[in-house]
Scaffold this motif. Sequence first.
Motif, PDB file in Angstrom:
ATOM      1  N   PRO A 146       0.799  -1.233   0.000  1.00 18.49           N
ATOM      2  CA  PRO A 146       0.000   0.000   0.000  1.00 18.49           C
ATOM      3  C   PRO A 146       0.835   1.288   0.000  1.00 18.49           C
ATOM      4  N   ALA A 147       2.057   1.228   0.507  1.00 21.97           N
ATOM      5  CA  ALA A 147       2.888   2.432   0.569  1.00 21.97           C
ATOM      6  C   ALA A 147       3.626   2.695  -0.741  1.00 21.97           C
ATOM      7  N   ARG A 148       3.480   1.834  -1.722  1.00 22.82           N
ATOM      8  CA  ARG A 148       4.160   2.001  -3.008  1.00 22.82           C
ATOM      9  C   ARG A 148       3.682   3.281  -3.664  1.00 22.82           C
ATOM     10  N   ALA A 149       4.620   4.059  -4.165  1.00 23.75           N
ATOM     11  CA  ALA A 149       4.274   5.320  -4.829  1.00 23.75           C
ATOM     12  C   ALA A 149       3.824   5.031  -6.254  1.00 23.75           C
ATOM     13  N   VAL A 150       2.763   5.691  -6.651  1.00 25.06           N
ATOM     14  CA  VAL A 150       2.261   5.559  -8.017  1.00 25.06           C
ATOM     15  C   VAL A 150       2.702   6.798  -8.781  1.00 25.06           C
ATOM     16  N   LYS A 151       3.032   6.613 -10.055  1.00 23.90           N
ATOM     17  CA  LYS A 151       3.443   7.750 -10.880  1.00 23.90           C
ATOM     18  C   LYS A 151       2.775   7.653 -12.243  1.00 23.90           C
ATOM     19  N   ALA A 152       2.742   8.738 -12.956  1.00 21.24           N
ATOM     20  CA  ALA A 152       2.096   8.772 -14.261  1.00 21.24           C
ATOM     21  C   ALA A 152       2.750   7.752 -15.179  1.00 21.24           C
ATOM     22  N   GLY A 153       1.928   7.012 -15.912  1.00 18.59           N
ATOM     23  CA  GLY A 153       2.404   6.006 -16.831  1.00 18.59           C
ATOM     24  C   GLY A 153       2.336   4.591 -16.290  1.00 18.59           C
ATOM     25  N   ASP A 154       2.088   4.426 -14.993  1.00 20.12           N
ATOM     26  CA  ASP A 154       1.974   3.085 -14.413  1.00 20.12           C
ATOM     27  C   ASP A 154       0.720   2.402 -14.932  1.00 20.12           C
ATOM     28  N   LEU A 155       0.812   1.099 -15.161  1.00 20.15           N
ATOM     29  CA  LEU A 155      -0.330   0.302 -15.618  1.00 20.15           C
ATOM     30  C   LEU A 155      -0.805  -0.564 -14.463  1.00 20.15           C
ATOM     31  N   LEU A 156      -2.044  -0.341 -14.019  1.00 23.59           N
ATOM     32  CA  LEU A 156      -2.595  -1.033 -12.857  1.00 23.59           C
ATOM     33  C   LEU A 156      -3.717  -1.984 -13.272  1.00 23.59           C
ATOM     34  N   ALA A 157      -3.745  -3.157 -12.630  1.00 23.73           N
ATOM     35  CA  ALA A 157      -4.862  -4.089 -12.752  1.00 23.73           C
ATOM     36  C   ALA A 157      -5.577  -4.061 -11.411  1.00 23.73           C
ATOM     37  N   ILE A 158      -6.849  -3.654 -11.409  1.00 22.19           N
ATOM     38  CA  ILE A 158      -7.599  -3.429 -10.182  1.00 22.19           C
ATOM     39  C   ILE A 158      -8.842  -4.313 -10.166  1.00 22.19           C
ATOM     40  N   ASP A 159      -9.010  -5.062  -9.071  1.00 19.55           N
ATOM     41  CA  ASP A 159     -10.218  -5.853  -8.848  1.00 19.55           C
ATOM     42  C   ASP A 159     -10.890  -5.265  -7.610  1.00 19.55           C
ATOM     43  N   ASN A 160     -11.943  -4.477  -7.808  1.00 19.96           N
ATOM     44  CA  ASN A 160     -12.590  -3.823  -6.667  1.00 19.96           C
ATOM     45  C   ASN A 160     -13.801  -4.596  -6.147  1.00 19.96           C
ATOM     46  N   GLY A 161     -13.903  -5.853  -6.514  1.00 16.48           N
ATOM     47  CA  GLY A 161     -15.000  -6.681  -6.028  1.00 16.48           C
ATOM     48  C   GLY A 161     -16.153  -6.739  -7.000  1.00 16.48           C
ATOM     49  N   ALA A 162     -16.528  -5.623  -7.561  1.00 18.24           N
ATOM     50  CA  ALA A 162     -17.634  -5.590  -8.506  1.00 18.24           C
ATOM     51  C   ALA A 162     -17.143  -5.790  -9.937  1.00 18.24           C
ATOM     52  N   GLU A 163     -16.013  -5.189 -10.275  1.00 24.61           N
ATOM     53  CA  GLU A 163     -15.495  -5.249 -11.637  1.00 24.61           C
ATOM     54  C   GLU A 163     -13.979  -5.296 -11.623  1.00 24.61           C
ATOM     55  N   ASN A 164     -13.407  -5.762 -12.742  1.00 22.28           N
ATOM     56  CA  ASN A 164     -11.967  -5.767 -12.932  1.00 22.28           C
ATOM     57  C   ASN A 164     -11.607  -4.666 -13.913  1.00 22.28           C
ATOM     58  N   TRP A 165     -10.658  -3.840 -13.546  1.00 21.66           N
ATOM     59  CA  TRP A 165     -10.238  -2.713 -14.362  1.00 21.66           C
ATOM     60  C   TRP A 165      -8.775  -2.877 -14.737  1.00 21.66           C
ATOM     61  N   GLU A 166      -8.402  -2.382 -15.884  1.00 21.49           N
ATOM     62  CA  GLU A 166      -7.009  -2.255 -16.278  1.00 21.49           C
ATOM     63  C   GLU A 166      -6.849  -0.807 -16.728  1.00 21.49           C
TER      64      GLU A 166
END
Length: 124
Positions: free
Chosen positions: A40-60
Amino acid sequence: MDNVRIDKWLWAARFFKTRSLATDAVDNGKVRLGGERIKPARAVKAGDLLAIDNGAENWEVAVIGISDKRGAAPVARLLYAETEASIARRANEAEGRKLYREPGSMIKGRPSKHDRRALSKASE
């Protein structure tokens, strides 16, 4: 602002309702950066590609903006760009849910005896 914690960014981009839900999702491996588990403490920066599963839907999504403040939904939408493959997959899943509803999706709370029998009959 150059970098923000990933859990703060997910909360600000409105993928999760609370920051603690975002932190739990990152801890449990529901959010991946380039296919890798992160903390959770990882810094995010512009250009990063994230795969997110928020329970309802999966996002890329690709990160295009950085913010640690949660604002209105139209403002939060400017923080990321969803990939074409993700858009097509989510639309396909939504169409599938529209055509075939889960048998237990209409039951609220604990199912009654009648509801349980209907569920078991539908799964046969």
